[in-house]
Motif scaffolding. Structure first.
Motif, PDB file in Angstrom:
ATOM      1  N   GLY A  40       6.712   4.252  13.228  1.00 16.81           N
ATOM      2  CA  GLY A  40       6.434   2.809  13.295  1.00 16.81           C
ATOM      3  C   GLY A  40       5.118   2.498  13.980  1.00 16.81           C
ATOM      4  N   MET A  41       4.686   1.288  13.720  1.00 19.38           N
ATOM      5  CA  MET A  41       3.417   0.819  14.276  1.00 19.38           C
ATOM      6  C   MET A  41       3.606   0.407  15.732  1.00 19.38           C
ATOM      7  N   THR A  42       2.629   0.690  16.592  1.00 21.51           N
ATOM      8  CA  THR A  42       2.729   0.240  17.986  1.00 21.51           C
ATOM      9  C   THR A  42       2.582  -1.280  18.043  1.00 21.51           C
ATOM     10  N   ILE A  64       1.625  -1.357   1.210  1.00 19.33           N
ATOM     11  CA  ILE A  64       1.971  -0.074   0.597  1.00 19.33           C
ATOM     12  C   ILE A  64       2.511   0.818   1.710  1.00 19.33           C
ATOM     13  N   GLY A  65       3.817   1.109   1.687  1.00 18.61           N
ATOM     14  CA  GLY A  65       4.462   1.908   2.733  1.00 18.61           C
ATOM     15  C   GLY A  65       5.226   1.033   3.709  1.00 18.61           C
ATOM     16  N   LEU A  66       6.446   0.660   3.341  1.00 12.02           N
ATOM     17  CA  LEU A  66       7.259  -0.227   4.202  1.00 12.02           C
ATOM     18  C   LEU A  66       7.699   0.472   5.487  1.00 12.02           C
ATOM     19  N   GLY A  67       8.070   1.758   5.383  1.00  9.66           N
ATOM     20  CA  GLY A  67       8.496   2.503   6.574  1.00  9.66           C
ATOM     21  C   GLY A  67       9.656   1.822   7.265  1.00  9.66           C
ATOM     22  N   LEU A  68       9.489   1.535   8.541  1.00  8.97           N
ATOM     23  CA  LEU A  68      10.550   0.915   9.337  1.00  8.97           C
ATOM     24  C   LEU A  68      10.502  -0.603   9.279  1.00  8.97           C
ATOM     25  N   GLY A  69       9.481  -1.129   8.604  1.00  9.90           N
ATOM     26  CA  GLY A  69       9.395  -2.585   8.425  1.00  9.90           C
ATOM     27  C   GLY A  69       8.621  -3.304   9.518  1.00  9.90           C
ATOM     28  N   LEU A  70       8.148  -2.552  10.515  1.00  8.40           N
ATOM     29  CA  LEU A  70       7.470  -3.226  11.643  1.00  8.40           C
ATOM     30  C   LEU A  70       6.189  -3.911  11.183  1.00  8.40           C
ATOM     31  N   SER A  71       5.363  -3.196  10.425  1.00  9.16           N
ATOM     32  CA  SER A  71       4.098  -3.815   9.981  1.00  9.16           C
ATOM     33  C   SER A  71       4.371  -5.015   9.081  1.00  9.16           C
ATOM     34  N   SER A  72       5.457  -4.959   8.310  1.00  7.43           N
ATOM     35  CA  SER A  72       5.837  -6.112   7.470  1.00  7.43           C
ATOM     36  C   SER A  72       6.070  -7.348   8.318  1.00  7.43           C
ATOM     37  N   LEU A  91       5.951  -1.901  -0.899  1.00 10.50           N
ATOM     38  CA  LEU A  91       6.336  -0.780  -1.765  1.00 10.50           C
ATOM     39  C   LEU A  91       6.718   0.427  -0.919  1.00 10.50           C
ATOM     40  N   ASP A  92       7.801   1.075  -1.281  1.00 16.60           N
ATOM     41  CA  ASP A  92       8.188   2.323  -0.600  1.00 16.60           C
ATOM     42  C   ASP A  92       9.291   3.009  -1.396  1.00 16.60           C
ATOM     43  N   PRO A  93       8.997   4.174  -1.985  1.00  7.67           N
ATOM     44  CA  PRO A  93      10.010   4.827  -2.830  1.00  7.67           C
ATOM     45  C   PRO A  93      11.093   5.539  -2.028  1.00  7.67           C
ATOM     46  N   PHE A  94      10.877   5.705  -0.713  1.00  6.42           N
ATOM     47  CA  PHE A  94      11.776   6.558   0.065  1.00  6.42           C
ATOM     48  C   PHE A  94      12.686   5.781   1.017  1.00  6.42           C
ATOM     49  N   GLN A  95      12.822   4.463   0.831  1.00  2.53           N
ATOM     50  CA  GLN A  95      13.660   3.671   1.735  1.00  2.53           C
ATOM     51  C   GLN A  95      15.076   4.225   1.808  1.00  2.53           C
ATOM     52  N   GLY A  98      14.980   8.478   2.273  1.00  2.00           N
ATOM     53  CA  GLY A  98      14.394   9.098   3.456  1.00  2.00           C
ATOM     54  C   GLY A  98      14.509   8.300   4.739  1.00  2.00           C
ATOM     55  N   TRP A  99      14.794   7.008   4.632  1.00  2.00           N
ATOM     56  CA  TRP A  99      14.694   6.162   5.828  1.00  2.00           C
ATOM     57  C   TRP A  99      15.971   5.379   6.123  1.00  2.00           C
ATOM     58  N   ASP A 100      17.092   5.718   5.491  1.00  2.00           N
ATOM     59  CA  ASP A 100      18.352   4.991   5.754  1.00  2.00           C
ATOM     60  C   ASP A 100      18.139   3.480   5.553  1.00  2.00           C
ATOM     61  N   TYR A 122       7.106   4.349  -6.195  1.00  2.00           N
ATOM     62  CA  TYR A 122       5.845   4.974  -5.781  1.00  2.00           C
ATOM     63  C   TYR A 122       4.699   4.006  -6.063  1.00  2.00           C
ATOM     64  N   SER A 123       3.784   3.894  -5.095  1.00  2.00           N
ATOM     65  CA  SER A 123       2.656   2.966  -5.286  1.00  2.00           C
ATOM     66  C   SER A 123       1.829   3.350  -6.511  1.00  2.00           C
ATOM     67  N   GLU A 124       1.709   4.645  -6.780  1.00  2.00           N
ATOM     68  CA  GLU A 124       0.870   5.068  -7.914  1.00  2.00           C
ATOM     69  C   GLU A 124       1.437   4.581  -9.251  1.00  2.00           C
ATOM     70  N   PHE A 125       2.726   4.229  -9.270  1.00  2.00           N
ATOM     71  CA  PHE A 125       3.311   3.666 -10.501  1.00  2.00           C
ATOM     72  C   PHE A 125       3.383   2.140 -10.430  1.00  2.00           C
ATOM     73  N   VAL A 142      -2.622  -0.872   3.536  1.00  2.00           N
ATOM     74  CA  VAL A 142      -2.373   0.433   2.923  1.00  2.00           C
ATOM     75  C   VAL A 142      -1.883   1.409   4.001  1.00  2.00           C
ATOM     76  N   ASP A 143      -0.602   1.781   3.919  1.00  2.00           N
ATOM     77  CA  ASP A 143       0.004   2.687   4.913  1.00  2.00           C
ATOM     78  C   ASP A 143       1.117   3.485   4.235  1.00  2.00           C
ATOM     79  N   GLY A 144       0.804   4.010   3.048  1.00  2.00           N
ATOM     80  CA  GLY A 144       1.800   4.769   2.274  1.00  2.00           C
ATOM     81  C   GLY A 144       1.587   6.261   2.461  1.00  2.00           C
ATOM     82  N   GLY A 145       1.423   6.988   1.332  1.00  2.00           N
ATOM     83  CA  GLY A 145       1.098   8.410   1.424  1.00  2.00           C
ATOM     84  C   GLY A 145      -0.285   8.545   2.049  1.00  2.00           C
ATOM     85  N   HIS A 146      -0.445   9.539   2.942  1.00  2.00           N
ATOM     86  CA  HIS A 146      -1.699   9.639   3.697  1.00  2.00           C
ATOM     87  C   HIS A 146      -2.601  10.775   3.227  1.00  2.00           C
TER      88      HIS A 146
HETATM   89  C1  LIG Z   1       3.735   5.612   8.296  1.00  2.00           C
HETATM   90  S1  LIG Z   1       5.033   5.025   7.279  1.00  2.00           S
HETATM   91  C2  LIG Z   1       4.783   3.282   7.297  1.00  2.00           C
HETATM   92  C3  LIG Z   1       5.188   2.662   8.589  1.00  2.00           C
HETATM   93  C4  LIG Z   1       5.205   1.148   8.565  1.00  2.00           C
HETATM   94  N1  LIG Z   1       3.867   0.627   8.366  1.00  2.00           N
HETATM   95  C5  LIG Z   1       5.832   0.589   9.841  1.00  2.00           C
HETATM   96  O1  LIG Z   1       5.117  -0.015  10.669  1.00  2.00           O
HETATM   97  O2  LIG Z   1       7.035   0.737  10.018  1.00  2.00           O
HETATM   98  C6  LIG Z   1       4.508   5.465   5.658  1.00  2.00           C
HETATM   99  C7  LIG Z   1       5.469   5.050   4.573  1.00  2.00           C
HETATM  100  O3  LIG Z   1       4.858   5.272   3.319  1.00  2.00           O
HETATM  101  C8  LIG Z   1       5.863   5.626   2.399  1.00  2.00           C
HETATM  102  N2  LIG Z   1       5.240   6.314   1.262  1.00  2.00           N
HETATM  103  C9  LIG Z   1       4.921   7.618   1.134  1.00  2.00           C
HETATM  104  N3  LIG Z   1       4.389   7.847  -0.087  1.00  2.00           N
HETATM  105  C10 LIG Z   1       4.374   6.662  -0.741  1.00  2.00           C
HETATM  106  C11 LIG Z   1       3.957   6.249  -2.048  1.00  2.00           C
HETATM  107  N4  LIG Z   1       3.461   7.122  -2.933  1.00  2.00           N
HETATM  108  N5  LIG Z   1       4.072   4.935  -2.377  1.00  2.00           N
HETATM  109  C12 LIG Z   1       4.559   4.030  -1.475  1.00  2.00           C
HETATM  110  N6  LIG Z   1       4.981   4.378  -0.236  1.00  2.00           N
HETATM  111  C13 LIG Z   1       4.888   5.667   0.126  1.00  2.00           C
HETATM  112  C14 LIG Z   1       6.821   6.492   3.218  1.00  2.00           C
HETATM  113  O4  LIG Z   1       8.117   6.500   2.676  1.00  2.00           O
HETATM  114  C15 LIG Z   1       6.773   5.822   4.569  1.00  2.00           C
HETATM  115  O5  LIG Z   1       7.832   4.916   4.708  1.00  2.00           O
END
Ligand SMILES: C[S@@+](CC[C@H](N)C(=O)[O-])C[C@H]1O[C@@H](n2cnc3c(N)ncnc32)[C@H](O)[C@@H]1O
Length: 225
Positions: A40-42, A64-72, A91-95, A98-100, A122-125, A142-146
């Protein structure tokens, strides 16, 4: 601002954030806690992100990359400073896998589920589909795949989805892959790098402004990046 509508929402978002940072956990769909860090984001970074959105007076966002939802939540709080209603898309394919579904639950608990839509794709789709549908966004985070190729593809499509003159903000500027992907678009397409120096609140972001006119290139144009 219409306080009758937005104040309870703002307070609810702030309460969820405050609980997350004090307990350092967030609850997913299973009811089990997930650690806020390191994913998560600080709070410091979130506040900087919120200010960027508010200063732009953005009326909505793509994340791009919802993660824990904090940045949202921070993106939403930034929008709510100037708008009583808005639409966000994350967008986040692994909610689920991978993330419950923590990010989706965080958005729901903050009362944002009427405003922020989550697509588990997946963001690429998803991004080319959104381009084809003519979608446009005031602010893109943008905070998805790095990996380099993930970031490159995300920014490639984000430029087509961003309103001219708006910001595309990339998390994790400390990562060489993120900086290098951004450098291509600055050196070749004329995106304006507005990143702030070390020690400033937003130093962890690469901040790119989309010019009103993208550089027109000849077929063999290439600037090293
Ligand atoms: C660092 S986390 C995001 C954290 C989030 N910003 C927060 O504050 O909670 C990165 C997220 O990108 C997602 N992710 C990875 N590859 C992705 C892709 N191809 N498209 C969209 N999301 C992707 C992961 O599932 C993960 O939840």
């Amino acid at each position: 601002m219409n306080t009758a509508i937005s104040e309870p929402l703002v307070e609810r978002c702030e309460r969820v954030l405050s609980e997350a940072y004090s307990t350092r956990t967030l609850i997913g769909l299973s009811g089990q806690p997930t650690d806020v860090f390191p994913t998560g984001m600080t709070k410091e970074a979130g506040d900087a992100l919120m200010k960027l959105v508010a200063d732009e007076r953005a009326g909505g966002f793509l994340e791009i990359g919802l993660g824990l939802g904090l940045s949202s939540l921070f993106l939403s709080l930034g929008v709510l400073q100037h708008h009583k209603s808005f639409e966000g898309l994350s967008l986040d394919p692994f909610q689920a896998s991978g993330w419950d579904s923590v990010g989706i639950e965080t958005i729901r608990r903050a009362g944002l589920d009427r405003h922020v839509r989550v697509e588990q794709e997946y963001s690429e789709f998803a991004l080319p589909r959104l381009c084809g549908a003519g979608a446009r966004f005031d602010f893109i985070f943008v905070d998805g795949g790095h990996l380099f190729d993930n970031v490159f593809v995300d920014v490639f499509y984000s430029i087509r989805l961003a309103r001219p003159g708006s910001l595309i903000v990339l998390d994790d500027r400390w990562m060489p892959a993120v900086r290098r992907a951004a450098a291509f678009f600055v050196n070749n397409l004329g995106l304006i790098d507005e990143s702030t120096p070390q020690g400033t609140p937003g130093h962890r972001f690469v901040i790119l402004r989309v010019p009103h006119t993208i550089t027109q290139r000849k077929w063999d144009h290439h600037v090293e990046f």
